[in-house]
Design an enzyme around this catalytic site. Structure first.
Site, mmCIF file in Angstrom:
data_model
loop_
_atom_site.group_PDB
_atom_site.id
_atom_site.type_symbol
_atom_site.label_atom_id
_atom_site.label_comp_id
_atom_site.label_asym_id
_atom_site.label_seq_id
_atom_site.Cartn_x
_atom_site.Cartn_y
_atom_site.Cartn_z
ATOM 1 C CB CYS A 75 -0.896 0.078 1.237
ATOM 2 S SG CYS A 75 -1.878 1.706 1.273
ATOM 3 C CG HIS A 168 -2.533 -1.968 -9.427
ATOM 4 N ND1 HIS A 168 -3.402 -1.277 -8.715
ATOM 5 C CD2 HIS A 168 -1.652 -2.498 -8.644
ATOM 6 C CE1 HIS A 168 -3.208 -1.019 -7.421
ATOM 7 N NE2 HIS A 168 -1.936 -1.661 -7.400
ATOM 8 C CD GLU A 217 -6.997 1.102 -2.402
ATOM 9 O OE1 GLU A 217 -6.345 0.041 -1.691
ATOM 10 O OE2 GLU A 217 -6.938 2.229 -2.108
ATOM 11 C CB CYS A 226 -5.249 3.445 -4.598
ATOM 12 S SG CYS A 226 -4.376 1.834 -4.755
ATOM 13 N N GLY A 229 -1.973 2.181 -6.856
ATOM 14 C CA GLY A 229 -2.786 2.247 -7.960
ATOM 15 C C GLY A 229 -2.469 3.658 -8.885
#
Length: 283
Positions: A75, A168, A217, A226, A229
């Protein structure tokens, strides 16, 4: 059992940070889900668990648990909050720390001006590394990238895939505000082509160094930002010849910056990390 915590946020992506340096933290998935509840608990997208390193050459270890109680690999916004937390708590005096995560070791740095930069990962694009099963899907080439035609409801969405320590799938949209994130995000997240599920990114390109982004997410739902992301969207855009580093990423909760020099190189994420409040909760 009373549990002390720190609530933090990075560009609106919010976290409960827990200190497990002295003793292991053994919470069930149900306890994490209850704590994450925004009406009956503390409320959070994710939990960041600070632990001791396995290798004394490193500074800390770091676990991430999603709001649904499932543990995940990485993260980016959380990593920025992590380094701010350990420095504010006096757990280290170092400006840069080496932190063990599930896929390796990352470096986190807080600058003198308070900005935080995270060494995210070397992006991987091979389907097996996502993991992603493209069998039966249409493909087309764009720049140095392969796009995959993913059936989503009644539509085919052309996505680029990347692993930034977590999986992703990123698609380019004309207008991120009108993108069907709430409708199609869950369908992409749970698509059969992604055996470990996936984070679904919706990217609007403003110019070659500026994008707007929304991310649904995995295990959380849409968040205000994110970090991985943002990096995934940028590296996919660079691979497709649409973007060039550095790139400003405008999320709903704030602005992030991504740097990536190209294939085989480490990607970096910069942005805010803020302590909101501290508290104690009875489990």
């Amino acid at each position: 059992m009373r549990l002390q915590f720190t609530k933090m946020q990075g560009a609106g992506n919010d976290f409960v940070v827990l200190n497990a340096l002295q003793r292991p933290l053994d919470l069930s998935a149900d306890q994490f889900r209850r704590l994450a509840d925004r009406r009956f608990g503390v409320g959070a997208d994710q939990f960041l668990i600070v632990g001791p390193p396995a290798d004394p050459a490193h500074d800390f270890s770091y676990r991430i648990v999603n709001a649904d109680g499932g543990e995940v690999e990485h993260c980016g916004n959380g990593a920025r909050c992590f380094v701010r937390y350990v420095r504010e708590k006096g757990l280290t005096s170092k400006a840069s720390v080496l932190v063990e995560v599930s896929f390796g070791v990352i470096e986190l740095t807080e600058a003198a001006d308070g900005s935080v930069t995270v060494q995210i990962a070397v992006p991987r694009f091979a389907p097996a590394d996502i993991p992603f099963n493209p069998n039966g899907l249409s493909t087309r080439s764009q720049g140095a990238s392969t796009l995959y035609g993913l059936p989503v409801g009644e539509h085919t969405r052309w996505v680029g895939v990347a692993n930034l320590g977590n999986p992703h799938a990123v698609q380019v949209v004309d207008d991120v505000d009108r993108a069907p994130v709430e409708l199609e995000g869950p369908l992409i997240e749970a698509h059969a082509a992604f055996p470990a599920r996936v984070n679904a990114g919706f990217m609007q390109i403003i110019d070659s160094q500026h994008i707007r982004l929304r991310v649904f997410e995995r295990g959380v739902g849409e968040t205000l930002a994110c970090g991985t992301g943002a990096v995934a969207a940028v590296v996919c855009g660079i691979q497709q010849g649409l973007l060039k580093s550095p790139v400003t990423v405008e999320a709903r909760g704030g602005v992030l910056a991504v740097r990536w020099a190209g294939q085989g190189e480490m990607a970096y994420l910069s942005g805010p990390a803020v302590t909101v409040f501290e508290g104690e909760v009875d489990l």
